[in-house]
Design a protein around this motif. Structure first.
Motif, PDB file in Angstrom:
ATOM      1  N   ASN A 108       0.856  -1.196   0.000  1.00 16.69           N
ATOM      2  CA  ASN A 108       0.000   0.000   0.000  1.00 16.69           C
ATOM      3  C   ASN A 108       0.884   1.234   0.000  1.00 16.69           C
ATOM      4  OD1 ASN A 108       0.577   0.584   2.955  1.00 16.69           O
ATOM      5  ND2 ASN A 108      -0.245  -1.495   3.048  1.00 16.69           N
ATOM      6  N   LEU A 161      -3.706   4.008  -3.528  1.00 15.36           N
ATOM      7  CA  LEU A 161      -5.163   4.100  -3.440  1.00 15.36           C
ATOM      8  C   LEU A 161      -5.605   3.135  -2.336  1.00 15.36           C
ATOM      9  CD1 LEU A 161      -7.695   5.343  -4.853  1.00 15.36           C
ATOM     10  CD2 LEU A 161      -5.533   5.971  -5.888  1.00 15.36           C
ATOM     11  N   ALA A 219      -6.803  -0.668  -2.588  1.00 12.71           N
ATOM     12  CA  ALA A 219      -6.847  -1.078  -4.000  1.00 12.71           C
ATOM     13  C   ALA A 219      -6.162  -2.407  -4.289  1.00 12.71           C
ATOM     14  CB  ALA A 219      -6.238   0.014  -4.877  1.00 12.71           C
ATOM     15  N   GLU A 235     -13.216   0.898   3.548  1.00 10.84           N
ATOM     16  CA  GLU A 235     -13.529   0.943   2.108  1.00 10.84           C
ATOM     17  C   GLU A 235     -14.404  -0.256   1.743  1.00 10.84           C
ATOM     18  OE1 GLU A 235     -12.746   3.342   0.149  1.00 10.84           O
ATOM     19  OE2 GLU A 235     -10.858   4.257   0.802  1.00 10.84           O
ATOM     20  N   LEU A 250     -16.433  -4.199  -8.203  1.00 10.82           N
ATOM     21  CA  LEU A 250     -15.087  -3.671  -7.952  1.00 10.82           C
ATOM     22  C   LEU A 250     -14.106  -4.799  -7.616  1.00 10.82           C
ATOM     23  CD1 LEU A 250     -13.149  -1.324  -7.577  1.00 10.82           C
ATOM     24  CD2 LEU A 250     -14.171  -0.871  -5.356  1.00 10.82           C
ATOM     25  N   ALA A 299     -14.607   1.470 -11.235  1.00 11.06           N
ATOM     26  CA  ALA A 299     -13.739   2.484 -11.862  1.00 11.06           C
ATOM     27  C   ALA A 299     -12.344   2.540 -11.240  1.00 11.06           C
ATOM     28  CB  ALA A 299     -14.414   3.855 -11.794  1.00 11.06           C
ATOM     29  N   ASP A 300     -12.234   2.394  -9.933  1.00  8.71           N
ATOM     30  CA  ASP A 300     -10.889   2.461  -9.324  1.00  8.71           C
ATOM     31  C   ASP A 300      -9.973   1.401  -9.921  1.00  8.71           C
ATOM     32  OD1 ASP A 300      -8.725   3.035  -7.473  1.00  8.71           O
ATOM     33  OD2 ASP A 300      -9.267   1.141  -6.532  1.00  8.71           O
ATOM     34  N   GLN A 301     -10.476   0.183 -10.008  1.00 13.04           N
ATOM     35  CA  GLN A 301      -9.614  -0.897 -10.523  1.00 13.04           C
ATOM     36  C   GLN A 301      -9.284  -0.704 -11.996  1.00 13.04           C
ATOM     37  OE1 GLN A 301      -7.987  -3.436  -8.956  1.00 13.04           O
ATOM     38  NE2 GLN A 301      -8.602  -2.451  -7.058  1.00 13.04           N
ATOM     39  N   ASN A 314      -7.516   3.539 -12.039  1.00 11.55           N
ATOM     40  CA  ASN A 314      -6.339   3.769 -11.194  1.00 11.55           C
ATOM     41  C   ASN A 314      -5.372   2.597 -11.188  1.00 11.55           C
ATOM     42  OD1 ASN A 314      -7.155   6.342 -10.281  1.00 11.55           O
ATOM     43  ND2 ASN A 314      -8.444   5.429  -8.714  1.00 11.55           N
ATOM     44  N   GLN A 315      -5.886   1.388 -11.376  1.00 10.12           N
ATOM     45  CA  GLN A 315      -4.998   0.226 -11.257  1.00 10.12           C
ATOM     46  C   GLN A 315      -4.600  -0.325 -12.635  1.00 10.12           C
ATOM     47  OE1 GLN A 315      -3.964   0.235  -8.278  1.00 10.12           O
ATOM     48  NE2 GLN A 315      -5.651   1.494  -7.538  1.00 10.12           N
TER      49      GLN A 315
END
Lengths: 350, 331
Positions: free
Chosen positions: A86, A137, A140, A172, B64, B94-96, B99-100
């Motif tokens: 992270n 993030l 993530a 999250e 997600l 959307a994050d994955q 951003n990823q």
């Protein structure tokens, strides 16, 4: 309003400052833990100095005080396991055996860095030692680690995936989705929460109805352990048990390691003024729970290391890190062509 | 079905899946509704029976984490296809995606690349409204690191899926339910690298260049047929690959016709339609265009439910005919 702590003594800064219980542990292993934690501490202190000096400009989230979590978990892993980090991942990278020079070069944005100078402190890569990537993030990499575990299970191999994250990430949604997937598909993964009791600035007491996050594992029917995250011996034992179980096909595990960061959320300052409920007296009390100090005291007490040997080891670590810093400062930056060349993978470049 | 029989667009997608799953053991599919005929039309019928439920994975309601899990598996030798049966729900992932997956190669120094295909379906009409009808392709085309493809023809429905899955980069494959009934006879599969694919001329013409993406290209093809009867010769270009976007074929066409009309089933502001026009204007000499370029898009409003409003919301063949005619005759 402060609630009662479900973690009790584990979250009490005044407790657990005595030497670790090390009886029954192999002296060589303990010495390795000590050296690994010293190396992480030293690297992060020098990175902190470079931040203060203005040489390191990328955001650096230091885990000073939390070294035992990474070192303890790493003790149960192989280079073929799949570890994801992270924003605060210097410790995991180094604990797995990542090269300190490549870490510092990366922090300075140099081409020799772990991510070829493209990632900085927050995006680290060290696949040769099992470190498959860290990103800032929040939460993530948790589902990505679940996918790594899914691939391991599909392939019929013995690899285990590990996701390191903090107590903030447990707020999250993706954390809950990921635990659910890992549980219903019985995946070989260890979720490691470094519960340092703070998000960037806010006390967990102000963010959750309980200060212990292992309750989420129970909700998803995942085996969990709660340990003193500043006790490398206990972290290693609990992680080792959960990793072995996952490796043998027993499904996911969840380790809540309670710890505390001695510096602020980002950068080398102690961040007393920005933290809600982050008091200097707490920071000072947690310094007495320092994972390195407690292991060293136990080893010295048991005659496993003399003052001279400890000094020599400390000097060796300092000299290794200093020389890495000197080399990294002199190293070249990435070629300007990497900006566009790395957008798509080399083989499939447009 | 035997070789030489016509197949429809939906069946062609399924043929792509069958080819990939038969040929490549590292391919698997993950997403909601993959064991149900309810979600993905005829595009994945019985794949779970043919290839097993370990490779065709129907998932919890977790866009997600499932997208992230596919990205994770793609880093370890697998070529997963994540399926989002309705594009609107993919926004939860959307994050994955943004951003990823899109950043992974670049931010880690080109040492690892997620070879994941993210399939989403545009599923409009029938008063489905604001959250069940969106076409968000322009949004993803904006992101460096993603490849974005939109098949219009029956053959592309199959072949671009295969190229997407065999590509080492993250690819957004976007198909459209309004194309599922198109039919064609398909040749045998030839694998083609996705990086070699780009805009294609589907119909040659001299008077005007009409460019479409996905379903809009089909509207353009139908409009071109009508316009031929009125002695207007239309060159139709299908964008096919929105990102990375290559404008050279479109520019060459505009140099011949001097007129450009872009049809896009997305919104107008900051959309793919505007991008296509900008790329052409930037890359041709001033004076080549004999009239200002025109775009036909959705109005800048969320999708309405009421039939009365919905009827006028989506560009129609007639809208394309009117825009092209006006540009040719009065532009």
């Amino acid at each position: 309003m402060r609630r009662d702590s479900d973690l009790g003594g584990l979250a009490d800064p005044g407790r657990f400052s005595e030497p670790l219980e090390i009886a029954g542990n192999d002296a060589g292993t303990l010495l390795e833990y000590l050296r690994s934690m010293q190396l992480i501490r030293c690297a992060e202190e020098l990175i902190g100095e470079m931040v203060t000096e203005g040489v390191a400009k990328t955001p650096c989230h230091l885990g000073i005080g939390q070294e035992a979590v990474a070192v303890g978990v790493a003790s149960g892993l192989n280079a073929t396991d799949r570890v994801f980090g992270n924003h605060r991942s210097h410790s995991q990278f180094l604990a797995l055996g990542g090269d300190v020079y490549s870490l510092i070069a990366e922090v300075l944005g140099k081409a020799d860095g772990a991510s070829n100078g493209m990632g900085g402190s927050m995006h680290l890569y060290g696949a040769s030692v099992g470190f498959q990537g860290s990103v800032p993030l929040v939460g993530a990499t948790i589902p990505i680690a679940v996918g790594a575990a899914l691939a391991a299970k599909m392939g019929g191999g013995q690899e285990v995936a590990v996701a390191f994250f903090g107590d903030g990430a447990c707020e999250e949604g993706v954390f809950h989705e990921s635990l659910n997937l890992a549980s219903v598909y019985e995946l070989p993964i260890l979720f490691v929460v470094e519960n340092n009791l703070f998000s960037s600035h806010l006390d967990i007491q102000l963010r959750q109805p309980s200060d212990s996050v292992a309750r989420f594992a129970e909700a998803h029917r995942i085996q969990s352990r709660i340990v003193d995250g500043n006790d490398v011996v206990r972290v290693s034992a609990a992680a080792g048990e959960l990793i072995s179980r996952a490796r043998a096909g027993g499904g996911p595990g969840f380790l809540e390691a309670v710890t505390y960061r001695l510096r602020g959320h980002v950068g080398p300052n102690e961040d007393i003024d920005v933290g809600v409920h982050r008091k200097m007296q707490d920071v000072n009390a947690w310094k007495q729970r320092c994972p390195i100090k407690r292991l060293h005291a136990a080893m010295a007490g048991a005659g496993l290391i003399t003052p001279d040997e400890f000094d020599e080891q400390s000097r060796g670590v300092m000299s290794e890190v200093r020389s890495a810093v000197d080399r990294a400062r002199a190293a070249p930056y990435p070629d300007k062509s990497t900006l566009l060349d790395l957008v798509y993978s080399t083989r499939a470049r447009a | 079905m035997s070789a030489g029989d016509p197949v429809n667009y939906g069946e062609a997608i399924r043929e792509g899946f069958v080819y990939l799953l038969e040929t490549y053991p590292e391919v698997f599919c993950i997403g909601q509704g993959l064991w149900s005929p309810w979600y993905v039309g005829n595009t994945m019928t019985d794949l779970d029976q043919l290839f097993g439920r370990d490779r065709i994975i129907d998932t919890p309601v977790s866009e997600l984490a499932c997208t992230g899990a596919a990205i994770g598996a793609s880093l370890f030798g697998y070529r997963p296809i994540v399926v989002h049966p309705r594009m609107d729900f993919m926004v939860l992932a959307a994050d994955q995606i943004i951003n990823q997956a899109a950043k992974w190669s670049h931010m880690l120094g080109g040492q690892a690349s997620p070879a994941v295909t993210i399939r989403s379906i545009i599923n409009r009409g029938g008063e489905q409204g604001a959250q069940h009808s969106q076409a968000l392709h322009s949004w993803f085309a904006h992101i460096p690191g993603l490849r974005v493809v939109m098949p219009t023809t029956v053959q592309d429905a199959r072949d671009l899926l295969i190229s997407s899955v065999l590509c080492d980069d993250p690819v957004m494959y976007i198909d459209d339910r309004w194309l599922y009934e198109r039919t064609a006879v398909l040749p045998a599969v030839t694998e083609r690298p996705l990086e070699d694919e780009g805009p294609k001329i589907l119909r040659h013409g001299q008077d005007i260049t009409v460019v479409g993406v996905g379903h809009s290209t089909w509207l353009s093809e139908q409009a071109a047929q009508h316009l031929e009867e009125e002695q207007i010769s239309v060159e139709v270009i299908d964008v096919r690959v929105l990102n990375p976007f290559r404008s050279d074929i479109i520019c060459e066409s505009v140099k011949r016709t001097g007129k450009l009309c872009v049809i896009d089933g997305g919104w107008r502001t900051a959309g793919m339609g505007g991008e296509i026009i900008a790329a052409v204007v930037e890359n041709i000499e001033s004076g080549v265009l004999k009239a200002s370029p025109v775009r036909v898009t959705l109005p800048d409003a969320p999708v309405p439910t009421s039939k009365a409003l919905e009827d006028g919301y989506y560009p129609s063949v007639n809208d394309v005919i009117d825009a092209a005619k006006k540009l040719v005759r009065h532009g």
